[in-house]
Write a protein that holds these residues in place. Structure first.
Motif, short mmCIF file in Angstrom:
data_model
loop_
_atom_site.label_atom_id
_atom_site.label_comp_id
_atom_site.label_asym_id
_atom_site.label_seq_id
_atom_site.Cartn_x
_atom_site.Cartn_y
_atom_site.Cartn_z
N ASP A 267 0.85 -1.18 0.00
CA ASP A 267 0.00 0.00 0.00
C ASP A 267 0.89 1.24 0.00
O ASP A 267 2.11 1.14 -0.14
CB ASP A 267 -0.97 -0.02 1.20
CG ASP A 267 -0.27 0.10 2.55
OD1 ASP A 267 0.96 0.36 2.58
OD2 ASP A 267 -0.95 -0.06 3.58
N ALA A 268 0.30 2.41 0.18
CA ALA A 268 1.07 3.65 0.09
C ALA A 268 2.12 3.78 1.17
O ALA A 268 3.13 4.48 0.98
CB ALA A 268 0.12 4.85 0.15
N ALA A 269 1.93 3.10 2.30
CA ALA A 269 2.89 3.18 3.41
C ALA A 269 3.94 2.08 3.34
O ALA A 269 4.76 1.96 4.26
CB ALA A 269 2.15 3.12 4.74
N LEU A 270 3.93 1.27 2.28
CA LEU A 270 4.86 0.15 2.04
C LEU A 270 4.49 -1.10 2.83
O LEU A 270 5.31 -2.02 2.96
CB LEU A 270 6.32 0.55 2.32
CG LEU A 270 6.84 1.76 1.54
CD1 LEU A 270 8.34 1.95 1.77
CD2 LEU A 270 6.55 1.61 0.05
N ARG A 271 3.25 -1.18 3.32
CA ARG A 271 2.77 -2.39 3.97
C ARG A 271 2.22 -3.35 2.93
O ARG A 271 1.63 -2.93 1.92
CB ARG A 271 1.66 -2.08 4.98
CG ARG A 271 2.11 -1.25 6.17
CD ARG A 271 0.93 -0.79 7.01
NE ARG A 271 0.06 0.09 6.23
CZ ARG A 271 -0.76 0.98 6.78
NH1 ARG A 271 -0.83 1.11 8.08
NH2 ARG A 271 -1.53 1.75 6.00
N SER A 272 2.38 -4.64 3.17
CA SER A 272 1.77 -5.65 2.31
C SER A 272 0.27 -5.42 2.27
O SER A 272 -0.37 -5.20 3.31
CB SER A 272 2.08 -7.05 2.85
OG SER A 272 1.19 -8.01 2.31
N VAL A 273 -0.32 -5.49 1.06
CA VAL A 273 -1.76 -5.28 0.94
C VAL A 273 -2.55 -6.44 1.54
O VAL A 273 -3.75 -6.30 1.82
CB VAL A 273 -2.18 -5.07 -0.53
CG1 VAL A 273 -1.55 -3.80 -1.09
CG2 VAL A 273 -1.83 -6.28 -1.39
N SER A 274 -1.88 -7.57 1.76
CA SER A 274 -2.58 -8.73 2.33
C SER A 274 -2.24 -8.97 3.80
O SER A 274 -3.01 -9.61 4.51
CB SER A 274 -2.24 -10.00 1.53
OG SER A 274 -0.85 -10.26 1.56
N HIS A 275 -1.10 -8.45 4.26
CA HIS A 275 -0.67 -8.65 5.64
C HIS A 275 -0.09 -7.33 6.16
O HIS A 275 1.07 -7.02 5.87
CB HIS A 275 0.38 -9.77 5.73
CG HIS A 275 -0.13 -11.12 5.34
ND1 HIS A 275 -0.39 -11.46 4.02
CD2 HIS A 275 -0.46 -12.21 6.09
CE1 HIS A 275 -0.83 -12.71 3.98
NE2 HIS A 275 -0.88 -13.19 5.22
#
Length: 401
Positions: A266-274
């Motif tokens: 996502d925009a914050a560099l988090r995995s979109v699934s986890h």
């Protein structure tokens, strides 16, 4: 089970960073500096080697040039970050554990996934068995040994991207009796402006590098490479720089990945699934307003630093901010005494301005030497590492694009 919880740390938030390349080291040093003096967080870095790999200098290692060796544990000394040496063999995203060397397990609350890309040796028959790569210092040293023993002969460099160009130029300059052939689908410097591209091509000609653009290697043999159409090019050594692939561990763990196996963020560099997993550097499919970022040091370090900033904000109960990055240059060495630097727009398209010759050499060396002192500065002044081009209109309001 490799226990991370010691006396007084039973409830510590465990952050595990996989990979200590440019991005991973940026994440580790930045996070440690931000957490300094705060209890309740434990940071661990996992890497296969204690030696930091200067990927931007591997073409120098491959030609037998002695380079300084940087120790990851030494840089992390005094930061409170724990270093674990070992190969990551599995990630269990449901159990939130990482397996090391198949016999150790690390548990995490937050994971930073930075296992970067390597040369894709599986797509073309014979590459795995007969070609050299620049995946790390040891691989580069194997090629250096081969070139030293050859003394001459024909060296085929497969891949006309920037790694191939730098490698071909370095080999030709270091071993002038060698016949260096650069093979690739595109013209070297294809993404540069006409002046920079012409300068690059003239430098390769001056060094005696024979360029074969518009060709595709379909097989590597012990003493030759085969091209599409049936032509064969004799070669005493083959360096493979055509295409990269990432570790399959992310996909195997059930993380959402793109068609290349990179973790979708996502925009914050988090995995979109986890959401407890952050992905950085070459391991991540990071979308900006101009498209998905491609792997370079100039973009890798900022992703690592931003992941650290995001984790710090989340630990303090704040919402992480979106990551924004714009490209600004493409420095290319052409041996030790020549170079070209193409300045770019944030979307990586070429600007009119470029540097050549000695000025470009000094610029390129400054860039190449900058990561290690940057990490050192971040230990004392973490904000110094959080400065990079944000890309302006090219990355602003990217969600609406």
């Amino acid at each position: 089970m490799d226990a991370q919880q010691g006396t007084g740390t039973a409830t510590a938030h465990r952050v595990v960073i996989l990979g200590a390349g440019y991005a991973g080291m940026g994440a580790a040093v930045q996070l440690a500096a931000r957490l300094k003096g705060r209890d309740g967080v434990r940071v661990t870095v996992v890497n296969a080697q204690e030696r930091f790999t200067e990927r931007m200098r591997l073409h120098m290692t491959a030609t037998g040039q002695g380079l300084a060796e940087f120790s990851i544990p030494e840089l992390l000394d005094g930061t409170g970050v724990r270093f674990v040496r070992g190969w990551v063999t599995a990630v269990d995203a449901d159990a939130r554990t990482v397996r090391i060397d198949d016999d150790r397990v690390l548990a995490y609350d937050t994971l930073v996934y930075g296992l970067g890309g390597v040369a894709d040796t599986s797509a073309v028959p014979g590459v795995e068995d007969h070609a050299y790569t620049l995946n790390g210092a040891q691989d580069a040293e194997l090629l250096a040994d081969r070139l030293a023993r050859l003394g001459g002969g024909t060296v085929a460099v497969a891949g006309s991207g920037l790694t191939g160009v730098e490698s071909a130029a370095e080999i030709a300059e270091r071993y002038p009796r060698s016949n260096v052939v650069l093979l690739g689908r595109q013209e070297p410097g294809a993404a540069m402006n006409p002046r920079a591209r012409a300068y690059l091509r003239a430098a390769l000609d001056r060094l005696g590098v024979r360029v074969r653009a518009g060709v595709e290697v379909v097989k590597v043999l012990p003493d030759a490479v085969e091209l599409a159409g049936g032509e064969s090019v004799a070669a005493d050594a083959v360096l493979w720089t055509s295409g990269t692939r990432v570790s399959p561990l992310a996909a195997a763990a059930g993380l959402a990945v793109d068609e290349h196996g990179r973790v979708r963020t996502d925009a914050a560099l988090r995995s979109v699934s986890h959401s407890e997993v952050y992905a950085i550097g070459d391991a991540a499919a990071i979308r900006q307003g101009y498209g998905v970022m491609h792997g370079t040091c100039q973009g890798g370090m900022p992703t690592g630093v931003h992941a650290a900033l995001s984790i710090d904000r989340a630990l303090r109960g704040k919402q992480p901010k979106p990551f924004r990055f714009g490209y600004y240059h493409t420095p290319v060495s052409l041996g030790r005494r020549d170079a070209v630097v193409q300045f770019t727009r944030p979307d990586d398209s070429p600007r009119r301005i470029c540097l050549t010759g000695r000025t470009a050499v000094r610029y390129k060396e400054t860039v190449t030497a900058s990561p290690w002192p940057t990490y050192g500065r971040m230990k004392k002044m973490p904000a110094s590492g959080a400065i990079w081009p944000r890309g302006g209109r090219f990355t602003r309001n990217q969600e609406a694009r």
